[in-house]
Write an enzyme that holds these catalytic residues in place. Structure first.
Site, PDB file in Angstrom:
ATOM      1  N   ASP A 281      -5.411 -13.772   9.268  1.00 50.72           N
ATOM      2  CA  ASP A 281      -4.230 -13.557   8.147  1.00 50.72           C
ATOM      3  C   ASP A 281      -3.101 -14.250   8.713  1.00 50.72           C
ATOM      4  OD1 ASP A 281      -5.537 -11.668   6.535  1.00 50.72           O
ATOM      5  OD2 ASP A 281      -4.760  -9.934   7.454  1.00 50.72           O
TER       6      ASP A 281
ATOM      7  N   ASP B 112       2.590   1.966   3.198  1.00 51.78           N
ATOM      8  CA  ASP B 112       3.582   0.795   3.919  1.00 51.78           C
ATOM      9  C   ASP B 112       5.100   1.422   3.474  1.00 51.78           C
ATOM     10  OD1 ASP B 112       1.188  -0.543   4.485  1.00 51.78           O
ATOM     11  OD2 ASP B 112       1.455  -1.736   2.463  1.00 51.78           O
TER      12      ASP B 112
ATOM     13  N   HIS C 109       0.864  -1.197   0.161  1.00 50.18           N
ATOM     14  CA  HIS C 109      -0.138  -0.041  -0.164  1.00 50.18           C
ATOM     15  C   HIS C 109       1.008   1.474   0.109  1.00 50.18           C
ATOM     16  CE1 HIS C 109      -2.338  -2.947   2.446  1.00 50.18           C
ATOM     17  NE2 HIS C 109      -3.474  -2.458   1.753  1.00 50.18           N
TER      18      HIS C 109
ATOM     19  N   HIS D 180     -10.807 -14.392   3.479  1.00 49.06           N
ATOM     20  CA  HIS D 180     -12.039 -13.226   3.280  1.00 49.06           C
ATOM     21  C   HIS D 180     -12.976 -14.471   2.660  1.00 49.06           C
ATOM     22  CE1 HIS D 180      -9.665  -9.632   2.321  1.00 49.06           C
ATOM     23  NE2 HIS D 180      -9.545  -9.982   3.328  1.00 49.06           N
TER      24      HIS D 180
ATOM     25  N   ASP E  36      -4.621 -13.739  -2.533  1.00 43.47           N
ATOM     26  CA  ASP E  36      -3.931 -13.456  -1.193  1.00 43.47           C
ATOM     27  C   ASP E  36      -3.887 -14.805  -0.523  1.00 43.47           C
ATOM     28  OD1 ASP E  36      -3.396 -10.795  -1.980  1.00 43.47           O
ATOM     29  OD2 ASP E  36      -4.575  -9.976  -0.375  1.00 43.47           O
TER      30      ASP E  36
ATOM     31  N   ASP F 185      -0.609 -12.444   2.190  1.00 42.97           N
ATOM     32  CA  ASP F 185      -1.436 -11.371   3.066  1.00 42.97           C
ATOM     33  C   ASP F 185      -1.508 -12.175   4.507  1.00 42.97           C
ATOM     34  OD1 ASP F 185      -2.875  -9.367   4.222  1.00 42.97           O
ATOM     35  OD2 ASP F 185      -4.346  -9.237   2.403  1.00 42.97           O
TER      36      ASP F 185
HETATM   37  C1  XLS Z   1      -7.393  -6.609   4.254  1.00 41.97           C
HETATM   38  C2  XLS Z   1      -7.094  -6.897   2.839  1.00 41.97           C
HETATM   39  C3  XLS Z   1      -5.938  -6.128   2.623  1.00 41.97           C
HETATM   40  C4  XLS Z   1      -5.969  -6.017   1.173  1.00 41.97           C
HETATM   41  C5  XLS Z   1      -5.077  -4.777   0.594  1.00 41.97           C
HETATM   42  O1  XLS Z   1      -8.381  -7.511   4.846  1.00 41.97           O
HETATM   43  O2  XLS Z   1      -6.783  -8.209   2.846  1.00 41.97           O
HETATM   44  O3  XLS Z   1      -4.726  -6.352   3.294  1.00 41.97           O
HETATM   45  O4  XLS Z   1      -5.223  -7.314   0.642  1.00 41.97           O
HETATM   46  O5  XLS Z   1      -5.635  -3.834   0.800  1.00 41.97           O
HETATM   47 NI    NI Z   2      -5.726  -9.261   1.173  1.00 40.35          NI
HETATM   48 NI    NI Z   3      -7.596  -9.856   4.467  1.00 41.99          NI
END
Ligand code: XLS
Ligand code: NI
Ligand code: NI
Length: 436
Positions: free
Chosen positions: A307, A102, A99, A269, A294, A337
């Site tokens: 995560d 970051d 990002h 997710h 991710d 991620d």
């Molecule tokens: C948050 C997301 C984030 C995205 C990038 O839950 O996974 O990390 O991958 O903004």
């Molecule tokens: Ni993500």
């Molecule tokens: Ni996420």
């Protein structure tokens, strides 16, 4: 155990090895089906979890210090970048994702923040060349700062919409400069808490306006990669607009964005949305929208995005089966991620976590090819639909029949013997292949 600085490079040692700082399954140059494991898997480091986050949660402060002894903001971010590229070297990871916030400090104004960002993009550009690394994708953090409390593109405030646009513009410019092959939009706070204060239709139209402008800008500047939406059902908002792949596809179709936007599917997710990881991947694939991944895993007993580094071999095997069946990655890859658990607070824990994730995906890749070579599962699925290969089934698939003809046909059927789905048998085949 050895310390971070003692370890020069993680190499493949095979599954018999008990050295914690070696790969047991990931052998980067080994070819599987004519392609190196490195090219199959396209691993990426996530800058936010690995380089930025220090383990803070809502009950306590960080347990790791990632300031690298620096206090001046720009000096600190340069030191972080130096560390990031050395870490990628140690792990033999070719790609990274970030990002805007970051990689660069935030200034006191939008302009100052973007100036810092551009300075750091130039710095990272040199490091990328020196270390021979590539940008998988970049994104703008349009969710952390207080001004984004009610969304960015879906904020009720037009100035917030404009600030978000300025940040996305800078990030698209950076992606082009760094040769990135993707640009991600994760919804952040694009969602709502209550309809009592929300005009949902207006917010969705604005989100589409925003994405259309970003697409037009990127294409006009020569960006040839993919734009990705990263679906997530909740957290931070109660109702996220990009709930899951199917919801995102509906949105993209309504606003004519399917040509340029694909899915960045995150494992954690998927499970938050009540789906399996491979369900979300398959949904993207059947909609011609499979883009990037991710790679992480959640905890099914917890209702949030934990995560975690992926260690569940069933999940990575079924994931890689989808990736292989989709023809592999093009512009996308496997971005971790994922973050180490808060008590895993040393630098060597970062290496151990990436080794765990990379090995689990490497094993998943190997097993997915074993499943393909075995052929029984593919064969079963093919045969399950065999009634569509001839007779009335063939006519249905060729669109050569109609409701009246089907009704006449059905009136002559005495009884139908539907074949067993044999789920338990298929699950046993999966185990037999995986635990040979
Ligand atoms: C948050 C997301 C984030 C995205 C990038 O839950 O996974 O990390 O991958 O903004
Ligand atoms: Ni993500
Ligand atoms: Ni996420």
């Amino acid at each position: 155990m050895q310390k971070y600085n003692d370890i020069k490079k993680i190499t493949y040692a095979g599954k018999q090895s008990t050295d914690p700082f070696t790969f047991k399954y990931y052998n980067p140059e080994e070819k599987i089906d004519g392609k190196t494991m490195k090219d199959h898997l396209k691993f990426a480091m996530s800058y936010w979890h690995t380089i930025a986050a220090e383990g803070a949660d809502m009950f306590g402060s960080g347990t790791m210090d990632k300031s690298f002894g620096k206090t001046d903001p720009l000096e600190m971010f340069k030191a972080k970048a130096d560390f990031a590229f050395e870490l990628m070297d140690k792990l033999d990871i070719e790609y990274y994702c970030f990002h805007d916030v970051d990689i660069a400090p935030e200034g006191n104004s939008v302009k100052e923040s973007i100036d810092y960002f551009n300075t750091m993009v130039d710095y990272v550009y040199e490091l990328q060349k020196k270390h021979n690394k590539k940008l998988l994708w970049a994104t703008a953090n349009n969710f952390s700062a207080p001004k984004f409390m009610a969304g960015a593109a879906t904020s009720p405030n037009a100035d917030v919409f404009a600030v978000a646009a300025a940040k996305v513009k800078a990030c698209i410019d950076a992606t082009i400069k760094l040769g990135g092959t993707g640009y991600v939009f994760w919804g952040g706070r694009e969602g709502y808490e209550t309809l009592l204060n929300t005009d949902m239709g207006f917010e969705l139209d604005n989100l589409a306006r925003f994405l259309t402008m970003a697409r037009d800008y990127g294409r006009a500047k020569g960006f040839k990669g993919d734009f990705y939406i990263e679906p997530k059902p909740k957290e931070p908002t109660k109702h996220q607009y990009d709930f899951d792949v199917a919801t995102c596809m509906n949105f993209l179709r309504k606003y004519n964005l399917t040509e340029d936007f694909k899915m960045n599917v995150e494992a954690n997710h998927a499970t938050l949305a009540g789906h399996t990881f491979n369900h979300e991947l398959r949904s993207a694939i059947v909609n011609d929208a499979f883009g990037s991944i991710d790679a992480n895993q959640g905890d099914l007993l917890l209702g949030w995005d934990t995560d975690q580094f992926p260690t569940n071999v069933y999940d990575t095997t079924l994931c890689m089966l989808e990736v292989i069946n989709a023809g592999g990655f093009t512009n996308g890859g496997l971005n971790f991620d994922a973050k180490t658990r808060r008590p895993s607070n040393t630098l060597e824990d970062i290496l151990l976590a990436y080794i765990a994730g990379m090995d689990t995906f490497a094993l998943g890749l190997r097993l997915a090819y074993d499943i393909k070579a075995d052929g029984r599962i593919d064969e079963f699925v093919k045969n399950r639909y065999a009634s569509y290969n001839s007779g009335i089934g063939k006519k249905i698939v060729a669109n050569q029949t109609n409701l009246e003809e089907l009704a006449d046909y059905a009136l002559n059927i005495e009884d139908v013997d539907v074949e067993s789905g044999r789920q338990e048998y298929l699950e046993t085949i999966l185990n037999n292949i995986m635990f040979k």
